[in-house]
Design an enzyme around this catalytic site. Sequence first.
Site, PDB file in Angstrom:
ATOM      1  N   PRO A  97      -7.961  -4.162 -11.663  1.00 28.95           N
ATOM      2  CA  PRO A  97      -6.532  -3.660 -12.154  1.00 28.95           C
ATOM      3  C   PRO A  97      -5.761  -3.584 -10.886  1.00 28.95           C
ATOM      4  O   PRO A  97      -6.090  -2.987  -9.715  1.00 28.95           O
ATOM      5  CB  PRO A  97      -7.096  -2.504 -12.901  1.00 28.95           C
ATOM      6  CG  PRO A  97      -8.116  -2.073 -12.407  1.00 28.95           C
ATOM      7  CD  PRO A  97      -8.853  -3.248 -11.921  1.00 28.95           C
ATOM      8  N   GLY A 101      -5.703   2.049  -7.762  1.00 31.82           N
ATOM      9  CA  GLY A 101      -6.810   2.600  -6.709  1.00 31.82           C
ATOM     10  C   GLY A 101      -8.272   2.055  -6.553  1.00 31.82           C
ATOM     11  O   GLY A 101      -8.998   2.483  -5.905  1.00 31.82           O
ATOM     12  N   LEU A 102      -8.254   0.653  -6.957  1.00 30.66           N
ATOM     13  CA  LEU A 102      -9.480  -0.058  -6.710  1.00 30.66           C
ATOM     14  C   LEU A 102      -9.261  -1.219  -5.544  1.00 30.66           C
ATOM     15  O   LEU A 102     -10.247  -1.872  -5.417  1.00 30.66           O
ATOM     16  CB  LEU A 102     -10.272  -0.564  -7.764  1.00 30.66           C
ATOM     17  CG  LEU A 102     -10.460   0.309  -9.107  1.00 30.66           C
ATOM     18  CD1 LEU A 102     -11.055  -0.289 -10.309  1.00 30.66           C
ATOM     19  CD2 LEU A 102     -11.270   1.395  -8.532  1.00 30.66           C
ATOM     20  N   GLY A 103      -8.170  -0.998  -4.958  1.00 33.31           N
ATOM     21  CA  GLY A 103      -8.051  -1.948  -3.825  1.00 33.31           C
ATOM     22  C   GLY A 103      -7.745  -3.375  -4.197  1.00 33.31           C
ATOM     23  O   GLY A 103      -7.881  -4.229  -3.509  1.00 33.31           O
ATOM     24  N   SER A 104      -7.125  -3.656  -4.952  1.00 36.53           N
ATOM     25  CA  SER A 104      -6.709  -4.912  -5.702  1.00 36.53           C
ATOM     26  C   SER A 104      -5.883  -5.848  -4.612  1.00 36.53           C
ATOM     27  O   SER A 104      -6.259  -6.866  -4.291  1.00 36.53           O
ATOM     28  CB  SER A 104      -5.944  -4.836  -6.966  1.00 36.53           C
ATOM     29  OG  SER A 104      -4.851  -5.831  -7.166  1.00 36.53           O
ATOM     30  N   ALA A 106      -5.690  -5.449  -1.127  1.00 34.45           N
ATOM     31  CA  ALA A 106      -6.548  -6.035  -0.205  1.00 34.45           C
ATOM     32  C   ALA A 106      -7.766  -7.038  -0.434  1.00 34.45           C
ATOM     33  O   ALA A 106      -8.126  -7.886   0.293  1.00 34.45           O
ATOM     34  CB  ALA A 106      -7.386  -4.692   0.474  1.00 34.45           C
ATOM     35  N   ALA A 107      -8.147  -6.862  -1.785  1.00 34.20           N
ATOM     36  CA  ALA A 107      -9.286  -7.878  -2.253  1.00 34.20           C
ATOM     37  C   ALA A 107      -8.783  -9.160  -2.288  1.00 34.20           C
ATOM     38  O   ALA A 107      -8.998 -10.074  -1.969  1.00 34.20           O
ATOM     39  CB  ALA A 107      -9.636  -7.193  -3.458  1.00 34.20           C
ATOM     40  N   ASP A 148      -8.617   0.471   3.051  1.00 36.31           N
ATOM     41  CA  ASP A 148      -9.215  -0.515   1.855  1.00 36.31           C
ATOM     42  C   ASP A 148      -9.281  -1.909   2.469  1.00 36.31           C
ATOM     43  O   ASP A 148     -10.465  -2.547   2.040  1.00 36.31           O
ATOM     44  CB  ASP A 148      -7.653  -0.751   1.015  1.00 36.31           C
ATOM     45  CG  ASP A 148      -7.339   0.259   0.050  1.00 36.31           C
ATOM     46  OD1 ASP A 148      -8.065   1.371   0.156  1.00 36.31           O
ATOM     47  OD2 ASP A 148      -6.601  -0.061  -1.011  1.00 36.31           O
TER      48      ASP A 148
END
Length: 309
Positions: A97, A101-104, A106-107, A148
């Site tokens: 998402p 806060g899940l590092g979208s 950077a991923a 991240d």
Amino acid sequence: MSSRFSASACGKIILFGEHAVVYGRPAIAAPVTQVQATATVEPGGHGLIIHAADIDRSVMVDPHTSIDPLAAIVNLTLEHLNCPRPDLEITIRSTIPIASGLGSGAAVSTAIVRALAQWSGARLEDAEVNALVYEVEKLYHGTTSGIDNTVIAYQKPVYFIRGEALQTFTVAQPFKVAIGNTGVASPTKIAVGDVRAGWEVDRARYEAWFDRIGAIVRQARAAIESGAIDRLGPLMDQNQVLLRDLDVSSVELERLIFAAQQAGASGAKLVGGGRGGNMIALVNDHNVESVSAALRDAGAVNVIVTEIK
Ligand code: PMV
């Protein structure tokens, strides 16, 4: 030989220490492999175009564009690889998402760097990927610690101190967390900017909060390294109290945190920038189902259970 190259990168959670990490305190983060961003590179028509398939957005990459983070990571990577500018289509898909806060960010960047490296036939070290993605993280986050890109590029749990060499550590006993998504998108840059504004006004008070967060992170590392998982729940709760003090929590986050605690989780906190996005709760094999159900009942739009090992 195929002319299509795909690469993926995982999401991440910050177990302890977000925000204070921007101010030199340590933080602990871990990869979340249940969510992934994937970039596919294939020959295209004229020029270089990026399709962000999930959000139906396309970007033409101008060699001089550096404002758009997607264009910026492509330009930086091609420069680093010393490649001529090819006609290419890069398609991005992600189950992470956005602004949660899940590092979208950077991923997505990491997946693009790896796919372009494969396409060019180059082999990049994780440290090179990390450095490229960090450049673009600065565009996403404003003042950014670099946590991240580090945890995602290396895909292992890290004990991170801004500007210092990567430290990994041993997880003596694997443990599980349930990740609940409030469904409220909240750009990290805004929360980070607001904390900065507060710090500018009252540095002593903020530095004291950051010191207390840093102390929690050091205790959490010791607990993880010695397998004292029962100590982690209370440390998460203490970290959340300080994140509230920093004014980065929200009604939706608090609702999920409370629900998880009521359902038996021994600790819970927001993850990442806050104000929305995701929270985590420490769970075990006995309460994982009831905590996950309680999170959904309290309004979580998605719950992921991941093991830290
Ligand atoms: O919101 P996320 O997942 O991008 O995490 C940001 C973590 C912060 O500590 C708030 C900012 C940073 O750069 O470390």
